[in-house]
Design an enzyme around this catalytic site. Structure first.
Site, PDB file in Angstrom:
ATOM      1  N   ASP A  84      -3.402  -1.338  -1.066  1.00  0.00           N
ATOM      2  CA  ASP A  84      -2.538  -0.299  -0.901  1.00  0.00           C
ATOM      3  C   ASP A  84      -1.437  -0.105   0.067  1.00  0.00           C
ATOM      4  O   ASP A  84      -0.835  -0.708   0.287  1.00  0.00           O
ATOM      5  CB  ASP A  84      -4.213   0.065   0.056  1.00  0.00           C
ATOM      6  N   ASP A  85      -1.033   1.289  -0.485  1.00  0.00           N
ATOM      7  CA  ASP A  85      -0.002   1.770   0.611  1.00  0.00           C
ATOM      8  C   ASP A  85       1.070   1.838   0.091  1.00  0.00           C
ATOM      9  O   ASP A  85       2.572   2.608   0.030  1.00  0.00           O
ATOM     10  CB  ASP A  85      -0.485   1.984   1.620  1.00  0.00           C
ATOM     11  N   HIS A 134      -3.978   6.125  -4.982  1.00  0.00           N
ATOM     12  CA  HIS A 134      -4.673   5.520  -3.967  1.00  0.00           C
ATOM     13  C   HIS A 134      -3.949   7.294  -2.800  1.00  0.00           C
ATOM     14  O   HIS A 134      -4.271   7.236  -1.433  1.00  0.00           O
ATOM     15  CB  HIS A 134      -3.872   4.981  -2.547  1.00  0.00           C
ATOM     16  N   HIS A 138      -2.282   9.831   1.205  1.00  0.00           N
ATOM     17  CA  HIS A 138      -3.071   9.325   1.939  1.00  0.00           C
ATOM     18  C   HIS A 138      -4.257  10.787   2.270  1.00  0.00           C
ATOM     19  O   HIS A 138      -4.402   9.852   3.939  1.00  0.00           O
ATOM     20  CB  HIS A 138      -2.425   8.209   3.080  1.00  0.00           C
ATOM     21  N   HIS A 225      -1.867  -4.917   2.198  1.00  0.00           N
ATOM     22  CA  HIS A 225      -1.572  -3.532   1.989  1.00  0.00           C
ATOM     23  C   HIS A 225      -0.119  -4.387   1.848  1.00  0.00           C
ATOM     24  O   HIS A 225       0.808  -5.243   2.711  1.00  0.00           O
ATOM     25  CB  HIS A 225      -1.244  -2.873   2.991  1.00  0.00           C
TER      26      HIS A 225
END
Ligand code: NI
Length: 279
Positions: A84-85, A134, A138, A225
């Site tokens: 993620d991210d 995602h 955020h 991540h």
């Protein structure tokens, strides 16, 4: 203890709508522990909050994705490793290392990062990894309007398309926070997780590795991540151990269709265990 009871109640409410356990079976222990983690406030980033429940009505909406092709995974231990991210400065190297190992991963990208790493997104797509959204910035999607959610998703797809020529096919809500209303207005594969490495918190490659190796089971979805070098190092070390143990790493969409079932875009996946053989 009180927290655990509340978490279990929360789980039961969630089960009434919006969750796909990949089969209609009750979720296994790892799903329960993932929810306990999430409710404990440590899920994903530290500001994770308990996803509000908007409804418990029946959610048997017809799936919009086509049925999955026949599965070739019978008898194999499968896991989906997810990042993620990103993309970030370590992502290209991570993809190179995954490719060397024949591992397919899923990347839940922030649109604002995908815009900065267009070449990395292209490399990710060309290497056969699954592209996930995602959101753009955020956002906790339970706290924004439907219109803002649509805009966050569209801007993210636009950014990913610049690199890959196509948008995301999976979606992970930031902080693991979701509700049925938002899942209903998007058509990607909604993805939670069953193995939480806590990599964003511990920033320790050895701990990340141990958390993955000790907790991954057949059907697990592993949360990482790729914006932390320690996460990338720990993930690769764990992958080497699990490959030795006979695991095969597949994309989220491959994992959740392993039993030949179609994807349910309005229900969220935590894991996907193999369908039990009738005996
Ligand atoms: Ni995140």
């Amino acid at each position: 203890m009180k927290k655990k009871i509340l978490a279990l109640m929360f789980l039961l409410i969630l089960l009434a709508g919006g969750i796909s356990a990949c089969t209609s079976d009750k979720p296994d222990g790892e799903t329960v522990s993932a929810l306990l983690d999430a409710v404990g406030g440590d899920a994903d980033e530290s500001t994770a909050t308990q996803p509000p429940i908007t409804t418990t009505e029946d959610t048997t909406a017809a799936p919009t994705n086509p049925p999955a092709p026949p599965s070739n995974y019978a008898g194999k231990k499968l896991a989906a490793i997810t990042f993620d991210d990103g993309p970030g400065p370590y992502t290209r190297n991570l993809i190179e290392e995954l490719n060397k190992r024949g591992v397919k991963a899923t990347f839940f990208m922030l649109g604002q990062q995908a815009e900065k790493y267009v070449d990395t997104v292209k490399y990710m797509y060309d290497s056969g990894h699954q592209l996930g959204s995602h959101t753009y910035t955020h956002k906790d999607i339970t706290k924004i309007s439907d219109d803002e959610f649509r805009s966050e998703m569209q801007k993210t797809d636009d950014a990913i398309i610049k690199g890959a020529g196509q948008g995301a096919t999976a979606f992970r809500p930031p902080y693991g926070a979701f509700n049925k209303q938002k899942l209903d207005i998007q058509d990607k594969t909604p993805t939670h997780w069953s193995v939480d490495t806590m990599d964003w918190k511990n920033k320790n490659a050895e701990l990340v590795k141990q958390n993955i190796v000790n907790n991954t089971k057949d059907g697990s979805i592993i949360l990482l991540h790729d914006i932390y070098e320690t996460s990338v190092q720990g993930a690769l070390a764990a992958i080497d151990v699990l490959l030795e143990q006979g695991f095969q790493f597949v994309s989220v969409n491959e994992l959740v269709t392993r039993n030949g079932d179609p994807i349910t875009p309005h229900e969220i996946y935590f894991s996907c265990v193999p369908k039990k053989e009738e005996s």
